[in-house]
Design a protein around this motif. Structure first.
Motif, PDB file in Angstrom:
ATOM      1  N   LYS A 297     -67.354 -49.837 -35.624  1.00  0.00           N
ATOM      2  CA  LYS A 297     -68.955 -49.727 -35.841  1.00  0.00           C
ATOM      3  C   LYS A 297     -69.074 -48.366 -36.691  1.00  0.00           C
ATOM      4  O   LYS A 297     -68.436 -47.242 -36.240  1.00  0.00           O
ATOM      5  N   VAL A 299     -71.658 -45.470 -38.130  1.00  0.00           N
ATOM      6  CA  VAL A 299     -72.688 -44.527 -37.803  1.00  0.00           C
ATOM      7  C   VAL A 299     -72.754 -43.152 -38.757  1.00  0.00           C
ATOM      8  O   VAL A 299     -72.062 -42.699 -39.245  1.00  0.00           O
ATOM      9  N   CYS A 315     -78.354 -39.676 -35.308  1.00  0.00           N
ATOM     10  CA  CYS A 315     -77.553 -40.910 -35.961  1.00  0.00           C
ATOM     11  C   CYS A 315     -78.343 -41.997 -35.998  1.00  0.00           C
ATOM     12  O   CYS A 315     -79.629 -42.264 -35.622  1.00  0.00           O
ATOM     13  N   ARG A 316     -77.862 -42.899 -36.774  1.00  0.00           N
ATOM     14  CA  ARG A 316     -78.341 -44.309 -36.974  1.00  0.00           C
ATOM     15  C   ARG A 316     -77.078 -45.270 -37.228  1.00  0.00           C
ATOM     16  O   ARG A 316     -76.064 -44.809 -38.019  1.00  0.00           O
ATOM     17  N   ALA A 317     -77.058 -46.145 -36.258  1.00  0.00           N
ATOM     18  CA  ALA A 317     -75.734 -47.058 -36.310  1.00  0.00           C
ATOM     19  C   ALA A 317     -75.971 -48.289 -36.659  1.00  0.00           C
ATOM     20  O   ALA A 317     -77.166 -48.791 -36.896  1.00  0.00           O
ATOM     21  N   SER A 319     -74.345 -52.589 -36.131  1.00  0.00           N
ATOM     22  CA  SER A 319     -73.612 -53.176 -35.399  1.00  0.00           C
ATOM     23  C   SER A 319     -73.535 -54.943 -35.924  1.00  0.00           C
ATOM     24  O   SER A 319     -74.793 -55.288 -36.261  1.00  0.00           O
ATOM     25  N   HIS A 324     -79.007 -51.078 -36.286  1.00  0.00           N
ATOM     26  CA  HIS A 324     -79.364 -51.179 -34.666  1.00  0.00           C
ATOM     27  C   HIS A 324     -80.721 -50.487 -34.379  1.00  0.00           C
ATOM     28  O   HIS A 324     -81.059 -49.628 -35.111  1.00  0.00           O
ATOM     29  N   VAL A 327     -79.275 -47.289 -30.372  1.00  0.00           N
ATOM     30  CA  VAL A 327     -77.379 -47.166 -30.789  1.00  0.00           C
ATOM     31  C   VAL A 327     -76.878 -47.882 -29.647  1.00  0.00           C
ATOM     32  O   VAL A 327     -77.304 -47.928 -28.619  1.00  0.00           O
ATOM     33  N   ALA A 332     -72.310 -44.541 -28.638  1.00  0.00           N
ATOM     34  CA  ALA A 332     -73.169 -42.908 -28.211  1.00  0.00           C
ATOM     35  C   ALA A 332     -72.225 -42.084 -27.284  1.00  0.00           C
ATOM     36  O   ALA A 332     -72.180 -41.032 -27.523  1.00  0.00           O
ATOM     37  N   HIS A 363     -81.747 -41.131 -31.670  1.00  0.00           N
ATOM     38  CA  HIS A 363     -81.345 -42.489 -32.463  1.00  0.00           C
ATOM     39  C   HIS A 363     -82.829 -43.144 -32.972  1.00  0.00           C
ATOM     40  O   HIS A 363     -83.719 -42.568 -32.799  1.00  0.00           O
TER      41      HIS A 363
END
Length: 398
Positions: A297, A299, A315-317, A319, A324, A327, A332, A363
């Motif tokens: 993934k 991030v 963070c910004r994730a 998926s 997302h 997160v 994480a 997040h």
């Protein structure tokens, strides 16, 4: 002379009889289709939800699961909504855990996590889901898979040893039980960002989480790598494999704010396409299949601002090619542990020393605290807290 209309009560009785007759005929006519079902629980685990299924209710061979599980979740769906099944059109709710009693020494329960492709109905079992992992212990206990488990010293909790078949890693789940029976107690006063309300706290401890898919915390041996993209440009990234593989890049290097809203990120097709290129290049360098969407993934990282008091890193994730809303839990864990690895981008931001026990991550839905136990530069375990709840129990038709 015009015939009088039937009274409302009489009309209701007539329609009720016809409706009941129609229902009986429907069940008779569709008996074969109605038998295509399996017992399951629908549970929330952390900030995800999905189906919990006993392995004995599925075919022995995993290559026979696809038509059953995809249909149960409402996939494939070219509209991306999964209206014809249990999913709801986003990656965090298109999930399944298949659970069984473990025959392994030192383990209570085995489980396999399945990510169901929303539009294509594919089954991705390359990685684990930390959020849904929090539901595995309570489900296994309620289903009687661990009848001889002993209460912890306080008498209010049990600890189950879970083996994740996707990553061949073990985690310990500690959670509340009812005082008069060995059943999960969901009620409590603990809350997690991204989920309304409160519940009992579930503690997940991932044992020796490094190298879940590649065998090493730093698959390339480098704290930071340079990824060459198809357009000739390059970007710095930390490629780490802790609980699940991740590709960490600076939000500023992508050209977005570190606290960008997931909807704004997901709607920018150019940025999303570039992030997928970065993810695929990172996958290649880690020795992973770049066409597998679940891992690694990607991030985006940034330093916390004054609007994030007490936070170590933001963070910004992404998926499954979606931004997302919170997160992914294993990411994480990866990020929290990576903050302890000298020289990585997370470490450069968080500036974590070995003495710092916990990392606070901001997040898209709030904050999450990750604990990490290190010994001689090795990650012994990573720990965090979740809540879970049974939403439905019955039969799922496919």
């Amino acid at each position: 002379m015009q015939k009088a209309l039937p009274s409302f009560d009489r009309l209701y009785r007539i329609l009720s009889k016809k409706s009941a007759s129609h229902v009986r005929r429907s069940w008779t006519m569709t008996g074969a289709a109605a038998s295509r079902s399996f017992p399951a629980c629908f549970m929330r685990g952390g900030t995800s939800n999905g189906l919990m299924i006993l392995r004995k209710h599925l075919p022995d061979h995993e290559d026979e699961w696809q038509p059953i599980l995809a249909s149960a979740m409402g996939s494939p769906d070219s509209y991306g909504r999964q209206l014809n099944g249990m999913g709801s059109g986003i990656s965090s709710t298109s999930k399944i855990c298949v659970v069984s009693r473990s025959e392994r020494m030192g383990t209570d329960v085995d489980y396999t996590f399945v990510q169901v492709g929303i539009q294509d109905g594919s089954l991705d079992m390359a990685g684990n889901c930390g959020n849904m992992s929090s539901a595995v212990g309570p489900f296994a206990l309620n289903e009687g898979l661990v009848p001889h488990v002993k209460r912890n010293e306080d008498g209010c909790e049990v600890t189950l040893r879970l083996y994740n078949t996707n990553t061949s890693k073990t985690l310990h789940a500690t959670f509340s039980i009812r005082p008069d029976e060995l059943q999960y107690e969901p009620d409590g006063e603990y809350s997690i960002d991204g989920v309304p309300g409160v519940g009992s706290r579930i503690t997940l401890s991932f044992i020796d989480p490094a190298g879940a898919k590649t065998g090493k915390a730093l698959p390339t041996g480098n704290a930071v790598d340079t990824l060459r993209l198809p357009d000739g440009s390059s970007i710095a990234a930390s490629l780490t494999d802790i609980a699940n593989p991740g590709v960490f890049v600076m939000a500023s290097d992508i050209g977005v704010a570190g606290d960008i809203h997931p909807d704004a990120l997901g709607s920018n097709s150019n940025i999303m396409a570039r992030l997928e290129q970065v993810r695929q290049e990172g996958a290649k360098m880690m020795g992973l299949n770049p066409n597998t969407q679940s891992i690694p993934k990607i991030v985006l990282l940034s330093k916390p601002s004054t609007s994030h008091p007490g936070v170590d890193i933001v963070c910004r994730a992404l998926s499954m090619r979606q931004a997302h809303k919170a997160v992914p839990l294993t990411i994480a864990l990866n990020l929290g542990a990576a903050c302890r690895l000298q020289g990585t981008l997370p470490h450069q931001i968080a500036g974590s020393s070995p003495a710092k026990a916990n990392i606070v991550i901001a997040h898209a839905s709030g904050k999450l605290e990750v604990g990490c136990l290190m010994s001689d530069g090795r990650i012994e375990s990573a720990l965090l807290h979740r809540t879970a709840r049974v939403l439905m129990k019955g039969h799922v038709y496919y």
